[in-house]
Design an enzyme around this catalytic site. Structure first.
Site, PDB file in Angstrom:
ATOM      1  N   HIS A 160       0.798  -1.229   0.041  1.00 51.82           N
ATOM      2  CA  HIS A 160       0.017  -0.073   0.031  1.00 51.82           C
ATOM      3  C   HIS A 160       0.894   1.303  -0.027  1.00 51.82           C
ATOM      4  CE1 HIS A 160      -3.633  -2.085   0.455  1.00 51.82           C
ATOM      5  NE2 HIS A 160      -3.315  -2.487   1.552  1.00 51.82           N
ATOM      6  N   ASP A 196      -2.652 -10.368  -2.442  1.00 54.97           N
ATOM      7  CA  ASP A 196      -3.178 -10.138  -1.079  1.00 54.97           C
ATOM      8  C   ASP A 196      -4.875  -9.653  -1.519  1.00 54.97           C
ATOM      9  OD1 ASP A 196      -2.237  -8.781   1.579  1.00 54.97           O
ATOM     10  OD2 ASP A 196      -3.795  -7.842   0.623  1.00 54.97           O
ATOM     11  N   HIS A 198      -6.486  -7.242  -0.518  1.00 56.32           N
ATOM     12  CA  HIS A 198      -6.339  -5.855  -0.660  1.00 56.32           C
ATOM     13  C   HIS A 198      -5.500  -5.406  -2.054  1.00 56.32           C
ATOM     14  CE1 HIS A 198      -7.344  -6.202   3.531  1.00 56.32           C
ATOM     15  NE2 HIS A 198      -8.312  -5.494   3.422  1.00 56.32           N
ATOM     16  N   ASP A 285      -4.830 -12.882   3.276  1.00 51.19           N
ATOM     17  CA  ASP A 285      -6.109 -12.400   3.921  1.00 51.19           C
ATOM     18  C   ASP A 285      -7.324 -12.763   2.988  1.00 51.19           C
ATOM     19  OD1 ASP A 285      -4.787 -10.719   2.284  1.00 51.19           O
ATOM     20  OD2 ASP A 285      -5.086  -8.921   3.247  1.00 51.19           O
TER      21      ASP A 285
END
Length: 343
Positions: A160, A196, A198, A285
Site C-alpha cells: 500500500h 493479497d 486488498h 487475507d
C-alpha cells in the site's frame, strides 16, 4: 526454498488502529511472524537465513528522500512533543488545492506522508521497516545468485506504500524495492503478482507509467473494500506503462473456483510478458475467516494457489504482505510455499 527472516521487526508493536467505529489492537503485529515461522517448520521447511544489512540507497530508488526522512524522524519528533508513551498517528490528511509541503511539525509530516490511520509509529517502527527491507533484499540476492525461489518473510508489509505515502500497515514498499533492485542489477523485465485480498495501490502507483514492471493484482472490488479508490479493471497503465497494469477485482464472497479463474488470467498475462523474475506479493487475507477479508478461500486452497504460481516456471521471489487470522495464518502461508515447491 530459502526463507529469509529477521527478529528486528518485533519493536513495531503496541499501537492501535481505527477499524470503522472501533479502536482496536493492531492486527498487523509480531505474532504473525511467529505463526508463519512455526508452520513453515512444521511442514518441513528448514532452510532459514538471517537478513543482511543494506544501505538506504535501494529504498531511495523507489521512495522520495523527504518521505524516507519522515519515516526515520517521525517517532523521535513525536516523542519530543508528547513523551515516550502512546503512538504517533495523523490528526489531519492532505488538503486538496492547498500547499502540501510539510513544515517542521511532525503533525504536518504525518498529514502529508500518510493516507490513513493504519500506519502508527512507535519506538521500534523505523527499525522494523528497515529490517523488512533487509529481509527482502537478502532474499532478492538469493534470486540474483541463481536461486529458483526465495521467500522474504518480512513485516511490516509494503504494497500500500507509494513513493511518498504510507498507509494500510505499509511504510516502505518491499516488493517495489526488490523489483527496482533486480532491474538495477541487470534484469530487463519484472512481473509483480499481487495476491493479497486488498489492492496494492502503492505498487500500482509506483510502476503505473513504466513498461519494465508488469503489475497484476487479484483483489476485492474497490467498490466494496479497502483501499476503495484504486484497483478498478479500467486502470491499465499510463504513457509508456499503458497495458502493463492488470487489475482483476472480485466480489465479496469469492471462493477458490472463481479465484483460480482470475489467477489464471493474471498468470497468462505474466507468461506472455516474459519477465526475468516473478515477485509475488503474498497476502493470505483471502482466507474465509480473516478479520479484514471478505473472500472465502479455505486452508487447502492455498496449496493450489502455490502450485498454480509454480507452473509458470519462473525464478520467483515471495514477499510477505497481509494475512491476519492468526490461528490459520501460519498454515495458510506455509501451504502456498509448500504447494509451490511440490508442483
Amino acid at each position: 526454498m530459502r526463507v529469509v527472516y529477521s527478529d528486528a521487526h518485533r519493536g513495531h508493536d503496541g499501537a492501535k488502529e481505527m477499524r470503522y467505529d472501533q479502536m482496536i489492537p493492531m492486527c498487523e503485529n509480531p505474532g504473525r511472524m511467529d505463526a508463519i515461522v512455526a508452520a513453515l517448520r512444521a511442514q518441513g521447511h528448514r532452510d532459514f537465513a538471517d537478513a543482511r544489512p543494506f544501505e538506504l540507497n535501494s529504498i531511495l530508488r523507489v521512495h522520495t528522500p523527504g518521505f524516507v526522512a519522515f519515516l526515520e524522524q517521525c517517532w523521535p519528533l513525536w516523542k519530543a512533543e508528547f513523551g515516550a508513551g502512546g503512538f504517533a498517528t495523523a490528526y489531519t490528511f492532505g488538503m486538496r488545492g492547498m500547499e502540501q509541503q510539510p513544515n517542521e511539525s511532525v503533525h504536518s509530516m504525518l498529514s502529508c506522508y500518510t493516507f490513513d490511520v493504519c500506519v502508527p509509529f512507535v519506538k521500534g517502527t523505523w527499525t522494523a521497516v528497515r529490517s523488512a527491507v533487509d529481509v527482502t533484499l537478502t532474499a532478492t540476492q538469493e534470486i540474483t545468485n541463481g536461486a529458483t525461489a526465495a521467500f522474504a518473510l518480512c513485516r511490516p508489509p509494503g504494497h500500500h506504500a507509494s513513493s511518498d505515502l504510507a498507509g494500510g500497515y505499509c511504510y516502505v514498499n518491499n516488493a517495489a524495492v526488490a523489483a527496482q533492485t533486480l532491474l538495477d542489477q541487470g534484469a530487463n523485465r519484472i512481473a509483480i503478482l499481487d495476491i493479497d485480498y486488498h489492492h496494492g495501490n502503492g505498487t500500482q502507483r509506483i510502476f503505473y507509467d513504466r513498461s519494465d514492471v508488469l503489475y497484476a493484482s487479484v483483489h476485492a472490488k474497490p467498490e466494496q473494500e479497502y483501499p476503495f479508490l484504486m484497483g478498478y479493471a479500467r486502470e491499465t497503465g499510463a504513457g509508456g506503462g499503458e497495458g502493463f497494469n492488470l487489475n482483476l477485482p472480485l466480489p465479496l464472497g469469492t471462493t477458490i473456483a472463481a479465484y483460480r479463474e482470475a489467477l489464471a488470467a493474471a498468470l497468462s498475462e505474466i507468461r506472455a510478458y516474459g519477465p526475468d523474475v516473478l515477485i509475488v506479493s503474498l497476502g493470505v487475507d483471502t482466507f474465509v475467516d480473516d478479520p479484514v477479508g471478505g473472500f472465502r478461500l479455505e486452508t487447502p486452497d492455498f496449496l493450489t494457489v502455490g502450485a498454480d504460481i509454480s507452473a509458470l516456471g519462473l525464478p520467483t521471489l515471495f514477499v510477505m504482505e497481509g494475512g491476519y487470522a492468526i490461528a490459520a495464518l501460519g498454515t495458510n502461508t506455509a501451504n502456498v510455499i509448500t504447494g509451490f515447491n511440490q508442483r
